[in-house]
Design a protein around this motif. Structure first.
Motif, short mmCIF file in Angstrom:
data_model
loop_
_atom_site.label_atom_id
_atom_site.label_comp_id
_atom_site.label_asym_id
_atom_site.label_seq_id
_atom_site.Cartn_x
_atom_site.Cartn_y
_atom_site.Cartn_z
N ALA A 132 0.82 -1.21 0.00
CA ALA A 132 0.00 0.00 0.00
C ALA A 132 0.85 1.26 0.00
N VAL A 133 2.09 1.16 0.48
CA VAL A 133 2.98 2.31 0.64
C VAL A 133 4.36 1.95 0.11
N THR A 134 5.00 2.91 -0.55
CA THR A 134 6.39 2.74 -0.97
C THR A 134 7.23 3.85 -0.35
N ASP A 135 8.29 3.47 0.37
CA ASP A 135 9.20 4.42 0.99
C ASP A 135 10.47 4.52 0.16
N THR A 136 10.97 5.74 -0.04
CA THR A 136 12.25 5.98 -0.70
C THR A 136 13.21 6.55 0.32
N ILE A 137 14.35 5.89 0.50
CA ILE A 137 15.35 6.28 1.49
C ILE A 137 16.65 6.55 0.76
N VAL A 138 17.22 7.74 0.95
CA VAL A 138 18.46 8.12 0.29
C VAL A 138 19.47 8.55 1.34
N ALA A 139 20.71 8.05 1.20
CA ALA A 139 21.81 8.46 2.07
C ALA A 139 22.81 9.26 1.24
N SER A 140 23.15 10.44 1.74
CA SER A 140 24.12 11.30 1.07
C SER A 140 25.05 11.91 2.11
N PRO A 141 25.91 11.09 2.73
CA PRO A 141 26.67 11.56 3.89
C PRO A 141 27.85 12.47 3.56
N ILE A 142 28.28 12.54 2.31
CA ILE A 142 29.47 13.32 1.98
C ILE A 142 29.12 14.79 1.79
N ASP A 143 28.20 15.11 0.87
CA ASP A 143 27.85 16.51 0.65
C ASP A 143 26.38 16.81 0.94
N ARG A 144 25.63 15.79 1.34
CA ARG A 144 24.23 15.92 1.76
C ARG A 144 23.31 16.44 0.64
N ARG A 145 23.78 16.35 -0.61
CA ARG A 145 22.91 16.70 -1.74
C ARG A 145 22.17 15.47 -2.19
N ILE A 146 20.87 15.59 -2.41
CA ILE A 146 20.05 14.47 -2.87
C ILE A 146 19.56 14.79 -4.27
N THR A 147 20.00 13.97 -5.22
CA THR A 147 19.63 14.19 -6.63
C THR A 147 19.02 12.94 -7.25
N ILE A 148 18.86 11.86 -6.46
CA ILE A 148 18.36 10.60 -7.00
C ILE A 148 17.08 10.19 -6.29
N GLY A 149 16.38 9.23 -6.83
CA GLY A 149 15.21 8.66 -6.18
C GLY A 149 13.91 9.42 -6.41
N GLY A 150 13.95 10.47 -7.21
CA GLY A 150 12.73 11.21 -7.50
C GLY A 150 12.34 12.18 -6.39
#
Length: 204
Positions: A186-204
């Motif tokens: 029923a639910v889809t979770d997207t989890i992104v880790a970006s520990p170096i520069d904390r920029r998130i550009t993936i996963g929609g």
């Protein structure tokens, strides 16, 4: 020499309760005598999902290639089933199970690609010679062994009732960032880790 962990505490950097989950970040650099070691944990509670835990370990022990062991003690009469090619494992109990999935940096992020190895071993009971409900024999242990320059590992721990379908896991990676999509139905979770520069550009 060995690190006296029982004498070296961690420091809670952040704690944030929320309506869909609770988050905590603990600094355990001193405990593990590392360049740095932060452990982030998120307990997710959302309608349409069974509550589960996400852990991000962000560790650098020696500024060099090393192995990092993520370990999980398996209760007596439970068993672990490994799926190394899918970076997944399942710990089966009597009426429930715990699904585990891992993700780490992509192969283009460092001069040598990080690699995760899944295995089990047996260790002596910490209750040796004492009365314990766990008995006096050795117990099984699940190990996710990360080979790499950094011990940066994303772990999802998903409790499931026996007979229910497994959750779907899809992984993706970009430059210095990676993540996983967890499909609960029923639910889809997207989890992104970006520990170096904390920029998130993936996963929609």
């Amino acid at each position: 020499g060995p690190v006296g962990q029982m004498w070296r505490g961690g420091h809670v950097r952040t704690f944030a309760p929320g309506h869909i989950g609770d988050y905590v970040c603990v600094d355990i650099t001193w405990q593990w005598q590392s360049c740095w070691y932060l452990r982030h944990a998120l307990v997710v509670r959302f309608p349409g999902t069974e509550p589960y835990v996400v852990i991000l370990d962000n560790c650098n022990q020696t500024n060099d290639w090393l192995t990092y062991d993520w370990t999980f003690q398996i209760e007596p009469e439970h068993r672990a089933e490994l799926a190394p090619d899918n970076l997944r494992a399942t710990v089966h109990g009597k009426s429930n199970r715990l699904e585990l999935a891992w993700a780490h940096f992509g192969p283009a992020d460092f001069p040598r690609p990080h690699r995760l190895e899944l295995l089990t071993d047996q260790v002596a009971s910490p209750y040796h010679g004492q009365k314990s409900a766990h008995g006096d024999g050795p117990y099984d242990r699940l190990i996710a062994r990360l080979h790499g320059f950094n011990g940066v590992l994303l772990t999802a721990m998903l409790p499931r009732r026996a007979g229910t379908a497994a959750v779907g896991i899809e992984r993706f990676a970009g430059r210095h960032e990676f993540g996983m999509r967890i499909d609960h139905g029923a639910v889809t979770d997207t989890i992104v880790a970006s520990p170096i520069d904390r920029r998130i550009t993936i996963g929609g």
